[in-house]
Write an enzyme that holds these catalytic residues in place. Structure first.
Site, mmCIF file in Angstrom:
data_model
loop_
_atom_site.group_PDB
_atom_site.id
_atom_site.type_symbol
_atom_site.label_atom_id
_atom_site.label_comp_id
_atom_site.label_asym_id
_atom_site.label_seq_id
_atom_site.Cartn_x
_atom_site.Cartn_y
_atom_site.Cartn_z
ATOM 1 N N HIS A 175 -13.390 24.916 -1.374
ATOM 2 C CA HIS A 175 -14.718 24.989 -0.762
ATOM 3 C C HIS A 175 -15.027 26.331 -0.057
ATOM 4 C CE1 HIS A 175 -18.383 23.716 1.066
ATOM 5 N NE2 HIS A 175 -17.909 23.960 2.259
ATOM 6 N N SER B 13 -21.117 15.607 -4.689
ATOM 7 C CA SER B 13 -20.474 14.435 -4.095
ATOM 8 C C SER B 13 -21.447 13.253 -4.205
ATOM 9 C CB SER B 13 -20.085 14.750 -2.652
ATOM 10 O OG SER B 13 -19.453 13.629 -2.085
ATOM 11 N N LYS C 118 -30.030 25.220 3.940
ATOM 12 C CA LYS C 118 -29.734 23.779 4.029
ATOM 13 C C LYS C 118 -29.209 23.442 5.413
ATOM 14 C CE LYS C 118 -25.914 21.653 2.103
ATOM 15 N NZ LYS C 118 -25.077 21.228 0.997
ATOM 16 N N ARG D 214 -27.313 20.201 7.573
ATOM 17 C CA ARG D 214 -26.726 18.860 7.498
ATOM 18 C C ARG D 214 -26.579 18.308 8.909
ATOM 19 N NH1 ARG D 214 -23.461 16.038 3.659
ATOM 20 N NH2 ARG D 214 -23.302 17.859 2.313
ATOM 21 N N GLY E 213 -24.552 13.706 -4.617
ATOM 22 C CA GLY E 213 -25.616 14.211 -5.483
ATOM 23 C C GLY E 213 -26.875 14.606 -4.724
ATOM 24 N N GLY F 265 0.792 -1.228 0.000
ATOM 25 C CA GLY F 265 0.000 0.000 0.000
ATOM 26 C C GLY F 265 0.825 1.279 0.000
ATOM 27 N N ARG G 96 -13.696 20.627 2.723
ATOM 28 C CA ARG G 96 -14.969 20.836 3.430
ATOM 29 C C ARG G 96 -14.815 20.699 4.943
ATOM 30 N NH1 ARG G 96 -18.492 16.939 -0.143
ATOM 31 N NH2 ARG G 96 -16.399 16.108 -0.469
ATOM 32 N N GLN G 97 -13.753 20.017 5.379
ATOM 33 C CA GLN G 97 -13.513 19.951 6.837
ATOM 34 C C GLN G 97 -12.597 21.132 7.172
ATOM 35 O OE1 GLN G 97 -14.949 17.752 8.974
ATOM 36 N NE2 GLN G 97 -13.938 18.534 10.795
#
Ligand code: R5P
Length: 300
Positions: A129, A225, A193, A195, A227, A35, A95-96
């Site tokens: 973002h 992402s 919105k 979340r 959708g 990996g 986004r974080q």
């Protein structure tokens, strides 16, 4: 100046170097059976004392692509580059950009700090973002907004001020909507919105009185992402008898069954920029960000 492509440059490296008339180098990359990631520059001799622009999108397989980028930067300095600048069309983890729940990491800050510690002082990226994400970088970030690209294409699709409205799916998309609206001389609305930070579930507070019957709608967002966001809003708009729905989203990740969800939500077209690998689907149309990136390089 020299352009160096890593494995996920989406073909942009060759095009950028062609427009600028400068040398383009490729790299050999692989993942070991355990990996671990491996990077080797092809023709490292050309890097001595050069400013190197390394190109790498950070989706899909964010973690491997990030590791490859870190190793690539190290290899470039090892080969004698004077300065390494990063062209990152899609910036993962942006986004974080804050602590939402106690105990969390600010992921984008960690990533930007890692890049800076390795000697990257300048980053060119596309529609990161949030402005907050940019603020963590100790060097300079050139954040390209593809507003003009979307506006040009929307004009050729016959979008005009008399019968079109721009919709921002949340407060975060307000600035994008406002910029696109002024470019095209349109009105815009922002939808609320919410979340759920634990389950990830999204809820929209859709306006009860929105007279959009017979109108064309442009929904603008930075990322598709799963959708869910865009599909939810499009279904609502369809129930209000709109004419056409065009979505303009900078990054199309289309995770899981996102495309199916979007296909059944009444969208006529999705415009995207080529910041992650292309998916061939009649619903999707990709716009090239090459000229925007070249302009950003020239301005630096
Ligand atoms: C959220 O703040 C972003 O701007 C996008 O609206 C969101 O990430 C889209 O995610 P999804 O496609 O999963 O709804």
């Amino acid at each position: 100046m020299i352009v160096v492509s890593l494995s996920n440059d989406l073909g942009l490296g060759a095009e950028i170097s062609k427009v600028l008339g400068i040398k383009h180098l490729t790299t050999y990359t692989k993942v070991f059976p355990d990996g671990e990631v491996y990077v080797r520059l092809q023709e490292p001799k050309f890097l001595r004392n050069e400013i190197a622009y390394v190109v790498q999108s950070l989706y899909p397989n964010q973690n491997d692509k990030i590791m490859e980028l870190l190793l690539g930067i190290d290899a470039l300095y090892e080969a004698g580059a004077k300065e390494v600048r990063a062209i990152i069309p899609y910036m993962a983890y942006s986004r974080q950009d804050r602590v939402f729940l106690e105990g969390e990491a600010v992921s984008i800050r960690a990533l930007l700090n890692a890049l800076y510690s390795l000697g990257v002082n300048e980053i060119i990226t596309i529609d990161i973002h949030s402005v907050k994400a940019i603020s963590y970088f100790k060097g300079k970030i050139h954040n390209i907004l593809p507003t003009k690209l979307f506006a040009e294409r929307l004009r050729t699709l016959g979008i005009n001020s008399s019968n079109t409205i721009v919709v921002a799916p949340d407060e975060g998309a307000k600035e994008r909507a406002s910029k696109l609206s002024s470019e095209l001389n349109l009105k815009y609305v922002v939808i609320k919105k919410f979340r759920d930070r634990i389950t990830g579930e999204i809820k929209h507070e859709l306006p009860k009185e929105l007279n959009v019957s017979g109108m064309n709608i442009v929904v603008i967002d930075d990322i598709i992402s799963t959708g869910g966001t865009v599909a939810n809003i499009s279904k609502y708009l369809r129930s209000r008898n709109v004419k056409n729905i065009i979505v303009a989203a900078t990054h199309g990740l289309f995770v899981g069954n996102a495309l199916e969800k979007l296909r059944s939500s009444g969208i006529n077209k999705i415009l995207l920029t080529l910041t992650v690998p292309k998916i061939n689907d009649p619903l999707l149309e990709y716009l090239s960000p090459v000229n925007l990136i070249v302009d950003a390089i020239i301005k630096e």
